[in-house]
Scaffold this active site. Sequence first.
Site, PDB file in Angstrom:
ATOM      1  N   HIS A 196       0.770  -1.326  -0.007  1.00 46.07           N
ATOM      2  CA  HIS A 196      -0.130  -0.084  -0.025  1.00 46.07           C
ATOM      3  C   HIS A 196       0.987   1.370   0.088  1.00 46.07           C
ATOM      4  CE1 HIS A 196      -2.539   2.928   1.548  1.00 46.07           C
ATOM      5  NE2 HIS A 196      -3.221   2.399   1.207  1.00 46.07           N
ATOM      6  N   ASP A 221     -11.366   1.908  -1.112  1.00 43.97           N
ATOM      7  CA  ASP A 221     -10.430   2.857  -0.117  1.00 43.97           C
ATOM      8  C   ASP A 221     -10.851   3.735   0.666  1.00 43.97           C
ATOM      9  OD1 ASP A 221      -7.717   3.776   0.400  1.00 43.97           O
ATOM     10  OD2 ASP A 221      -7.288   5.006  -1.312  1.00 43.97           O
TER      11      ASP A 221
END
Length: 350
Positions: free
Chosen positions: A185, A311
């Site tokens: 990430h 997200d």
Amino acid sequence: MADEIPPNPDYKRIATEEAWGPPEMFQAYERLLDEGIDDPGFQSLWGFYWKHPSERASLIRERLQDLGERRLHDMKVSGVDHAVLGLTAPGVQIFQKDEAVELARLSNDVLAEACKAHPDKYTGMAAVAPQDPKAAADELERAVKTLGMKACVINSHTHDEYLSDQKFWPILEACETLDVPLYLHPQGPSRGLIAPLVKAGLDGAVFGFGVETGFHALSMITSGVFDRFPKLQLILGHMGEALPFWLYRLDYMHAAGIRSKRYPHMPELKKKVSDYMRENVIVTSSGMPAEAPIRYSQEVLGEDRVMYAMDYPYQYLPEEVTMQDNMSIGAAAKKKFFQTNAERVFKIRV
Ligand code: 1DF
Ligand code: MN
């Protein structure tokens, strides 16, 4: 409020890059900020999200810390059936070793409790402290074997160091042995990359995250990580941090550089860069709910390697779910995108 997005009869929607964080970690972030920590990426990111009075910053502070009713409500409103949760960036990677190891354990314990309370709604990804690679590998094993976590999440660089560095490879070995994917990430660019990006206001999710994380993933490939760990599966958000778009040039220029021995320390690889992208990388649509890049990625990586992500809470827009529901791709490919690829990658049944 806008109407709720109803369940889809043809597939479950599994969102695969959903962020959270425990109050204990944010208190420690506050301490680092108050001490004036010398880390430009962290200052830019958490100086904003933790301190700023804007609506965006305060909503994100609140939503990140909720693994209960509020998050479940927001999932229901946006038609998300299941969330794969990871410790928000930079997670514990900003701390010194001992605090990082301790907060990784705490985070995993808290997340595991939430997953146990809502097994139909949540899947957990384990946080680890790469500052101590051996402890990180041990914590990943604990998180997978005793807490039931289904992946490892690492928020890009750790104190400006990258997973291409062999000192971190015990973590990659643990992922391969435990058969769990590694979600690489983003976080803010490392010290050496960030200066002009901050100056331009472009160091964050708008672009700098992708520069940092696309580079990180590529350097893992070119350093030979996937020759050493051929079964390791790397998940990249934000449509693969633009790497799918680069495949031809990466193959051509990487091979040209190796052939001419331009960088004596750069290893020859067993395969082309694009082969590793197609065999070891899975991308998600976090932050990129647009049809063209999704279809393009499906074309160049294969339909089995592109997954849905929202997200939350950074990009909580229910209408983006509808945009992706409405893509003009076949029913089979759409079910893979929203549901079955995630079920395979995380070994879950939703
Ligand atoms: C942002 C975006 C922040 C993402 C994130 O974690 C994050 C943002 C701190 O908008 O500042 O995970 N994202 O993945 O796009
Ligand atoms: Mn994210």
